[in-house]
Enzyme design. Structure first.
Site, PDB file in Angstrom:
ATOM      1  N   GLU A 154      -5.847  10.492   6.806  1.00 33.16           N
ATOM      2  CA  GLU A 154      -4.579   9.785   6.737  1.00 33.16           C
ATOM      3  C   GLU A 154      -3.619  10.508   5.781  1.00 33.16           C
ATOM      4  O   GLU A 154      -4.035  11.270   4.914  1.00 33.16           O
ATOM      5  CB  GLU A 154      -4.809   8.347   6.242  1.00 33.16           C
ATOM      6  CG  GLU A 154      -5.726   7.541   7.164  1.00 33.16           C
ATOM      7  CD  GLU A 154      -5.828   6.068   6.757  1.00 33.16           C
ATOM      8  OE1 GLU A 154      -5.723   5.212   7.641  1.00 33.16           O
ATOM      9  OE2 GLU A 154      -6.023   5.773   5.570  1.00 33.16           O
TER      10      GLU A 154
ATOM     11  N   GLN B 290       4.610   0.576   1.956  1.00 29.67           N
ATOM     12  CA  GLN B 290       4.027  -0.361   2.912  1.00 29.67           C
ATOM     13  C   GLN B 290       3.963  -1.727   2.246  1.00 29.67           C
ATOM     14  O   GLN B 290       3.328  -1.898   1.195  1.00 29.67           O
ATOM     15  CB  GLN B 290       2.617   0.109   3.296  1.00 29.67           C
ATOM     16  CG  GLN B 290       2.592   1.392   4.112  1.00 29.67           C
ATOM     17  CD  GLN B 290       2.945   1.140   5.556  1.00 29.67           C
ATOM     18  OE1 GLN B 290       2.137   0.659   6.330  1.00 29.67           O
ATOM     19  NE2 GLN B 290       4.171   1.480   5.941  1.00 29.67           N
TER      20      GLN B 290
ATOM     21  N   ARG C  62      -1.187   9.157  12.932  1.00 27.65           N
ATOM     22  CA  ARG C  62      -0.192   8.444  12.113  1.00 27.65           C
ATOM     23  C   ARG C  62       0.192   9.195  10.848  1.00 27.65           C
ATOM     24  O   ARG C  62      -0.437  10.138  10.446  1.00 27.65           O
ATOM     25  CB  ARG C  62      -0.717   7.053  11.755  1.00 27.65           C
ATOM     26  CG  ARG C  62      -2.039   7.033  11.035  1.00 27.65           C
ATOM     27  CD  ARG C  62      -2.427   5.591  10.671  1.00 27.65           C
ATOM     28  NE  ARG C  62      -3.779   5.520  10.150  1.00 27.65           N
ATOM     29  CZ  ARG C  62      -4.862   5.278  10.875  1.00 27.65           C
ATOM     30  NH1 ARG C  62      -4.760   5.079  12.183  1.00 27.65           N
ATOM     31  NH2 ARG C  62      -6.051   5.243  10.306  1.00 27.65           N
ATOM     32  N   ASP C  63       1.236   8.676  10.227  1.00 25.63           N
ATOM     33  CA  ASP C  63       1.719   9.103   8.909  1.00 25.63           C
ATOM     34  C   ASP C  63       2.407  10.477   8.934  1.00 25.63           C
ATOM     35  O   ASP C  63       1.989  11.406   8.226  1.00 25.63           O
ATOM     36  CB  ASP C  63       0.579   9.105   7.871  1.00 25.63           C
ATOM     37  CG  ASP C  63      -0.265   7.836   7.900  1.00 25.63           C
ATOM     38  OD1 ASP C  63       0.269   6.800   8.346  1.00 25.63           O
ATOM     39  OD2 ASP C  63      -1.438   7.879   7.488  1.00 25.63           O
TER      40      ASP C  63
ATOM     41  N   ASN D 178       0.856  -1.190   0.000  1.00 24.68           N
ATOM     42  CA  ASN D 178       0.000   0.000   0.000  1.00 24.68           C
ATOM     43  C   ASN D 178       0.895   1.244   0.000  1.00 24.68           C
ATOM     44  O   ASN D 178       1.924   1.222  -0.682  1.00 24.68           O
ATOM     45  CB  ASN D 178      -1.101  -0.031   1.070  1.00 24.68           C
ATOM     46  CG  ASN D 178      -0.693  -0.255   2.497  1.00 24.68           C
ATOM     47  OD1 ASN D 178      -0.246  -1.328   2.850  1.00 24.68           O
ATOM     48  ND2 ASN D 178      -0.872   0.735   3.340  1.00 24.68           N
ATOM     49  N   ASP D 179       0.510   2.277   0.666  1.00 26.12           N
ATOM     50  CA  ASP D 179       1.080   3.622   0.528  1.00 26.12           C
ATOM     51  C   ASP D 179       2.562   3.744   0.126  1.00 26.12           C
ATOM     52  O   ASP D 179       3.417   3.088   0.721  1.00 26.12           O
ATOM     53  CB  ASP D 179       0.988   4.378   1.856  1.00 26.12           C
ATOM     54  CG  ASP D 179      -0.289   4.141   2.604  1.00 26.12           C
ATOM     55  OD1 ASP D 179      -1.145   3.402   2.129  1.00 26.12           O
ATOM     56  OD2 ASP D 179      -0.419   4.703   3.691  1.00 26.12           O
TER      57      ASP D 179
ATOM     58  N   SER E 257       2.973   4.151   7.772  1.00 23.85           N
ATOM     59  CA  SER E 257       3.467   5.127   6.793  1.00 23.85           C
ATOM     60  C   SER E 257       4.220   6.309   7.397  1.00 23.85           C
ATOM     61  O   SER E 257       4.051   6.642   8.567  1.00 23.85           O
ATOM     62  CB  SER E 257       2.301   5.655   5.956  1.00 23.85           C
ATOM     63  OG  SER E 257       1.903   4.641   5.073  1.00 23.85           O
TER      64      SER E 257
HETATM   65  C1  FRU Z   1      -3.230   4.423   4.534  1.00 21.93           C
HETATM   66  C2  FRU Z   1      -2.816   3.751   5.828  1.00 21.93           C
HETATM   67  C3  FRU Z   1      -2.018   4.689   6.717  1.00 21.93           C
HETATM   68  C4  FRU Z   1      -1.237   3.739   7.568  1.00 21.93           C
HETATM   69  C5  FRU Z   1      -0.926   2.631   6.599  1.00 21.93           C
HETATM   70  C6  FRU Z   1      -0.872   1.268   7.221  1.00 21.93           C
HETATM   71  O1  FRU Z   1      -3.510   3.507   3.524  1.00 21.93           O
HETATM   72  O2  FRU Z   1      -3.944   3.272   6.520  1.00 21.93           O
HETATM   73  O3  FRU Z   1      -2.794   5.603   7.445  1.00 21.93           O
HETATM   74  O4  FRU Z   1      -0.079   4.317   8.076  1.00 21.93           O
HETATM   75  O5  FRU Z   1      -1.937   2.662   5.616  1.00 21.93           O
HETATM   76  O6  FRU Z   1      -0.492   0.298   6.293  1.00 21.93           O
END
Ligand code: FRU
Length: 455
Positions: A205, A34, A153-154, A17-18, A80
């Protein structure tokens, strides 16, 4: 025929992901992401890592961050975050998580029992050589009273006028928000600004705040903004962020991409001063016979044109235009890897079918009465249920029906359609049959350029 795209980044295998920690460091582009090293579904969040000199040929590198530190608090996931180059080192800021309850899901991955059973910690790591990473310390930020302690987060960090800023995604009882902290030394952080808007999802996010053409663009991914089977989308506010008092005045919320899977984009500035944006196209399940799930978009350059945000593929993509063809009828040679530029006199009667076989494909039609493009992927789902669940149709309003241009990138199982110099973009993941390799276009076409993309 393999469906793995050639120009959209995918992991060698398994779930991604991200995009994380995007940066230009020691003459190379670095992308972290990710990654689940174990299987094709979300879990075991680890930072994957790849580097590139041209944003398209990526060299896969060993994982950068593993969820392995009880002391720092990332034992259940390295979520992230962002990257920042300072004094010849690349610093990474990320969210470590600990789960206070655990269960196994249907894919064998550990998840929490309740959505709030998480303890996030913001963590700093760094590298000198771009291969070996050292986790340094916890980043202490004070979370305001009204915010959930579980959903912070992030972190995205940037510098301006000798100060450091850290934006982080958060939520309170009313919905999503962004907290911005300020620091003189990148070590101690003070809360500087809180940004929120009503009725814009329950959690924001992946925040990002940067300058484009003299304006400030605040980008984030609000969760729970219902939209055609896709509950969370990515968007931005364009406005002016006041670096004296932390206030932010802005225009209406805009989506970054009006297509299907787009989420969690992150930007960075490269050595040429370009603002480059990479987003994630959600993978639902691996396509037939594939061992990867999820991809990144084509890296896009962000600029401001006549007060409007434009995103277009970075110019490096043109280096892969290896053959020019004259007519759409020859497109099957490209095996669904091509780049087209079209100029249209008007949008009247415009329609285009990509991934076309005799009867169906990915259709883009202009509906004059609605003043919008509609992208319809029904004909290119071919029984791959998750795509139907996420949505079959997407609509994108176009402000005027005048002379305009389209840029269309097709890359095996994905299309990106850039409208009017990148003022709007629509992306779609598709599941074509081997026979779906034609294209049909009708309308008031002034000119066309068709290139086969090859590596
Ligand atoms: C966005 C998210 C972030 C988090 C990550 C976890 O897609 O949910 O907020 O840090 O993915 O994998």
């Amino acid at each position: 025929m393999s469906k793995r795209p050639l120009f959209h980044f995918t992991a060698e295998r398994n779930w991604i992901n991200d995009p994380n920690g995007l940066s230009y460091f020691n003459g190379e582009y670095h992308m972290f992401y990710q990654h689940n090293p174990e299987n094709c579904y979300w879990g075991n969040m680890t930072w994957g890592h790849a580097k590139s000199e041209n944003l398209f040929d990526w060299q896969h590198l060993p994982h950068a961050l593993h969820p392995d530190s009880e002391k720092l608090g990332d034992i259940d996931g390295c979520f992230s975050g962002s990257g920042l180059v300072k004094d010849e080192e690349l610093y990474l800021f990320y969210t470590g998580v600990e789960m206070t309850t655990k269960q196994l899901n249907q894919f064998g991955n550990t998840i929490t029992v309740g959505p709030d059973d998480l303890i996030p910690t913001q963590i700093l790591a760094k590298t000198k050589d771009g291969i070996n990473f050292e986790k340094i310390e916890k980043i202490n930020i004070e979370i305001p009273e009204e915010c959930s302690k579980a959903h912070v987060r992030d972190p995205k960090v940037w510098s301006k006028d000798g100060k450091w800023y850290l934006a982080i995604g958060a939520k309170d009882n009313e919905g999503g928000k962004i907290l911005i902290y300020k620091s003189n030394d990148m070590k101690s952080w003070n809360l500087f600004s809180k940004i929120k808007e009503k009725e814009m999802g329950y959690m924001w996010e992946c925040p990002d705040l940067f300058k484009v053409g003299g304006k400030d663009l605040l980008m984030f991914s609000p969760e729970g903004v219902s939209n055609d089977g896709q509950k969370s989308i990515a968007g931005y506010y364009l406005g002016n962020f006041n670096y004296e008092d932390g206030s932010f005045e802005h225009e209406e919320f805009q989506r970054v991409d009006h297509g299907f899977e787009y989420y969690a984009p992150q930007s960075f500035e490269d050595a040429k001063g370009r603002r480059i944006l990479i987003g994630w196209l959600v993978g639902h399940a691996p396509l037939d016979g594939e061992e990867w799930n999820g991809m990144m978009t084509i890296p896009r350059e962000v600029t401001l044109k006549d007060g409007k945000v434009s995103t277009l593929p970075v110019e490096e993509l043109k280096n892969f235009r290896k053959e020019k063809i004259a007519e759409f009828s020859e497109i099957s040679k490209a095996k669904n890897c091509y780049d087209i530029e079209l100029r249209l006199k008007s949008l009247d009667n415009f329609s285009m079918t990509l991934f076309k076989s005799e009867k169906d494909g990915l259709k883009l039609n202009y509906f004059k009465e609605r003043g919008s493009f509609v992208l319809d992927r029904e004909g290119v789902i071919n029984g791959f249920e998750p795509l139907s669940t996420f949505g079959i149709l997407r609509e994108c309003k176009i402000s005027e029906n005048k002379e305009m241009n389209l840029r269309v990138i097709v890359d095996r199982c994905v299309a990106e359609i850039y409208i009017n110099d990148g003022e709007k973009v629509m992306s779609a993941v598709v599941n074509p049959r081997d026979s779906q390799i034609e294209i049909e276009v009708s309308g008031d076409i002034l000119s066309k350029e068709i290139y086969i993309l090859k590596k």
